[in-house]
Design an enzyme around this catalytic site. Sequence first.
Site: not given
Length: 575
Positions: A149, A301, A303, A305
């Site tokens: 993340s 961010d 990734d 999500d």
Amino acid sequence: MEIKQNILDAVNEWLTPTFDNETHIAIKELMTTSPAELEESFYKNLEFGTGGMRGVMGVGNNRINKYTLGKSTQGLCNYMHEVFPNKKLKIAIAYDCRHNSKTLAKLVADVFTANGISVYLFSDLRPTPELSFAVKYLGCQAGIVLTASHNPPEYNGYKVYWEDGGQIVPPEDKGIITSIENLNYNEINFTANEDLIHYIDTEVDKAFIKSSIQNASFNTDAAAKENLKIVFTSLHGTSITLVPDTLAQAGYTNVHIVPEQAVPNGDFPTVKSPNPEEPEALAMAIALAEKTNSDIVIGTDPDCDRLGVAVRNNAGQMILLNGNQTMILMTAFLLEQWKKAGKINGKQFVGSTIVSTPMMMELATNYEVECKIGLTGFKWIAKMIKDFPELEFIGGGEESFGFMVGDAVRDKDAVAATLLICEMAAQAKAKGSTIYKELVKLYVDNGCYKEHLVSLTKKGMHGLEEINQMMIDMRENPIKEINGQRVIMVEDYQSSTAKNLLDDEITTLHIPKSNVLIYYIEDGSKICARPSGTEPKIKFYISVNTELHAVEDFKEVEEILDNKIKDIIAAMQLN
């Protein structure tokens, strides 16, 4: 320095022939040059937290490497064969822009194929929500994404998803952990069967984008879409692979992408932290918005999500909304769209978490839908969808900048959420309003809420001990007064109890156990204390509220709430 015996035992295990020569050399180097780092690398096993397993890359059982990931994967393989007997098993795997993510994803894939499980591996980096979508789309029993993340560059991680597309929850999580703990490192099967690896890309991309547009589009006029000026930044992450295409296919052509941050890079060279919660992370995007006179800034961010959103206030200045505000805006917009379409009949719900704004409850009540509250982490919202099939899920979010639109993806999803906030912004601009003005109107209708997060970082073994002690102290010496206001209720999610301090009545909390304390104060304020499951931090979530009678009073009321938050921080010595 003297190294504890349990650490020496772990080190000696990793110096056996089970582990490769490269690992042996790295351990011996640590023993010679950095005993403190050796201690940090071996003092405990990496564990599954709210977002799976996440840690610093390196050698040792407390680090992300081929053996810790291999062991987790072998344990997952064993568990899958146990719960899906006599079934041809399939798993989808994705990875982000972090160092070693592609290599580690292939290594994980090899272990699955060595255990007779077919792997659908993305050929290049992709957003985490697409992995959640792919699990269901491809009919897989599970999914994996290699990501850490928004953690610093030295981190990587491993999230496990189940056949519904949501992250693992009870009983699967405990079953998988038990399976992993019952393994020795020498039981990992690394011998790949390449015939069982299927590389995926364009087909799943097209299906995912189509699904995102279907779920997050609400009859916005084409001219309104073209008139909305958007600045987007991927913060060197995976969203660059899909978000621009999704916006373009949805009709948003006036999009300016921050070029310096558009290339995926695990070093995240232009930011201190690739975290859209941090104002500095969106500084370059906001500068571009000023240059282009844009209406909205969106950053995701690594990734993809979570998303950060900046909009213009009444003075025309770009301000970063917090996660609670974006959640409220998107939830209210969804509810209004569902109401206009005549789709609300009392059999719908929205989802939130115990550390997020209580305003979600107010919104749900006003639209006559249910608001279900779970623990921190979107896996609990995904579980709500699974547990209540008789109810339709409209959307839901949490304070840490995550949102989920509908149930096509069973995790927070910055692709659909980016499109959704653009829909809202375009429609607001078309009628002479703004996102900011719409937010203030919501405060007038539902009460004015303000939230603030205090994160105290406590790194390493001693930091973990300090965090644990802080939680022990708060339980053994309960806080009875904060900022001159009585604490009237304490919820302890570790003991599953809620104690009313006015009459000493104790009731049971029907939410899974977690190391969380929540204090409710007589003026309506709420303070939550919770150790992070993915970072070396203890977090304090503060929520205050009051009435807002008119839009014109917002600035004055907001200042009152800001001062109340400052007083709470001072009273609890959280500075």
